[in-house]
Design an enzyme around this catalytic site. Structure first.
Site, mmCIF file in Angstrom:
data_model
loop_
_atom_site.group_PDB
_atom_site.id
_atom_site.type_symbol
_atom_site.label_atom_id
_atom_site.label_comp_id
_atom_site.label_asym_id
_atom_site.label_seq_id
_atom_site.Cartn_x
_atom_site.Cartn_y
_atom_site.Cartn_z
ATOM 1 N N ARG A 1 33.218 43.771 53.684
ATOM 2 C CA ARG A 1 34.379 43.090 53.110
ATOM 3 C C ARG A 1 35.664 43.858 53.409
ATOM 4 N NH1 ARG A 1 35.522 39.843 48.642
ATOM 5 N NH2 ARG A 1 33.370 39.719 48.018
ATOM 6 N N ASN B 1 48.556 22.455 48.810
ATOM 7 C CA ASN B 1 49.566 23.349 48.208
ATOM 8 C C ASN B 1 50.412 23.999 49.290
ATOM 9 O OD1 ASN B 1 49.484 23.711 45.130
ATOM 10 N ND2 ASN B 1 47.317 23.598 45.687
ATOM 11 N N HIS C 1 45.771 28.269 40.167
ATOM 12 C CA HIS C 1 44.444 27.972 39.642
ATOM 13 C C HIS C 1 44.511 26.635 38.891
ATOM 14 C CE1 HIS C 1 40.462 28.785 38.079
ATOM 15 N NE2 HIS C 1 40.902 28.425 36.888
ATOM 16 N N GLY D 1 40.743 41.223 38.922
ATOM 17 C CA GLY D 1 39.784 40.336 38.259
ATOM 18 C C GLY D 1 39.804 38.944 38.893
ATOM 19 N N VAL D 2 38.936 38.092 38.382
ATOM 20 C CA VAL D 2 38.916 36.707 38.862
ATOM 21 C C VAL D 2 39.807 35.862 37.946
ATOM 22 C CG1 VAL D 2 37.469 34.678 39.291
ATOM 23 C CG2 VAL D 2 36.612 36.957 39.846
ATOM 24 N N ASP D 3 40.961 35.466 38.457
ATOM 25 C CA ASP D 3 41.911 34.615 37.724
ATOM 26 C C ASP D 3 42.416 35.267 36.440
ATOM 27 O OD1 ASP D 3 41.518 32.607 39.709
ATOM 28 O OD2 ASP D 3 39.711 31.946 38.679
ATOM 29 N N ASN E 1 48.669 33.410 43.138
ATOM 30 C CA ASN E 1 47.600 32.418 43.284
ATOM 31 C C ASN E 1 47.892 31.225 42.391
ATOM 32 O OD1 ASN E 1 45.014 31.393 44.091
ATOM 33 N ND2 ASN E 1 44.203 32.008 42.109
#
Ligand code: GRF
Length: 219
Positions: A68, A17, A112, A146-148, A110
């Protein structure tokens, strides 16, 4: 032509990508310049792709940080120093937290490899086949905590065939990823992405190519 925006890319892997974005910046279809690639993985193929294109690279190995937050702060500080307008996650296998998002609100994108909100997380091509879905695809979205789960910018649909394997479906999806990610970045560069609640409204003029991506042919 829109003013060129400055992109900071984050990657962990092979970087196809990233390559698509490099190529579309080079041929002028995306009014942007990748000013920095950060990898958390010193072995990432993306590093060579960036170096070949003359893009400055930085390896920030997350394993060298006890917390982190310290890793995220190092990433933020490099992105700020490079004066980036947009952060592009290109196969970046780390969760992005508020430490980054607060500094770049609605400025982290992002891609996905599924039609969100179906199949968030990992190994989603395999999950789509096993579930028996007849279509899958890819989604470019703004990143939230959040995640995706962030607001969807554009999606492309691909069919799932009875004899598909994880590899064959992944390849079909990836080919579409390479088209919609640069396109989403160009829409951002043109200032056409407006957020309304959690919807991303694409402002005029809507090119024919955008219509194809929102509702693409399936054959
Ligand atoms: C792609 O499938 C993308 O959707 C996901 O990570 C993969 C990255 O592949 N987020 P590449 O490194 O761009 O080839």
């Amino acid at each position: 032509m829109a003013k060129k925006i400055r992109i900071g890319a984050l990657a962990s892997g092979g970087g196809t990508n990233l390559q698509a974005i490099i190529d579309r910046c080079a041929d002028g279809s995306v009014d942007a310049e990748i000013v920095l690639l950060i990898c958390n993985n010193p072995g990432a193929g993306a590093l060579q792709r960036a170096e070949r294109a003359g893009i400055p690279t930085l390896t920030i190995d997350h394993r060298e940080f006890a917390e982190r937050k310290e890793f995220d702060l190092a990433v933020v500080s490099a992105l700020q120093e490079a004066e980036v307008d947009l952060v592009v996650l290109a196969g970046f296998m780390r969760i992005v937290t508020e430490t980054i998002l607060d500094v770049f609100p609605y400025r982290v994108m992002n891609i996905h490899p599924a039609l969100l909100p179906a199949f968030p997380g990992l190994h989603v091509q395999k999950k789509a086949i096993e579930y028996g879905a007849k279509f899958s695809g890819c989604t470019v979205h703004f990143v939230d905590t959040g995640v995706d789960t962030g607001p969807i910018i554009i999606q492309a649909v691909v069919p799932i065939f009875d004899d598909d394997t994880e590899e064959s479906l992944s390849a079909r999806i990836l080919a579409r990823e390479h088209k919609i990610y640069p396109r989403a970045i160009q829409l951002f560069a043109e200032g056409r992405l407006k957020i309304s609640e959690r919807r991303v409204i694409i402002g005029p003029p809507l090119a024919k190519s955008d219509e194809d991506m929102i509702n693409p042919p399936t054959s």
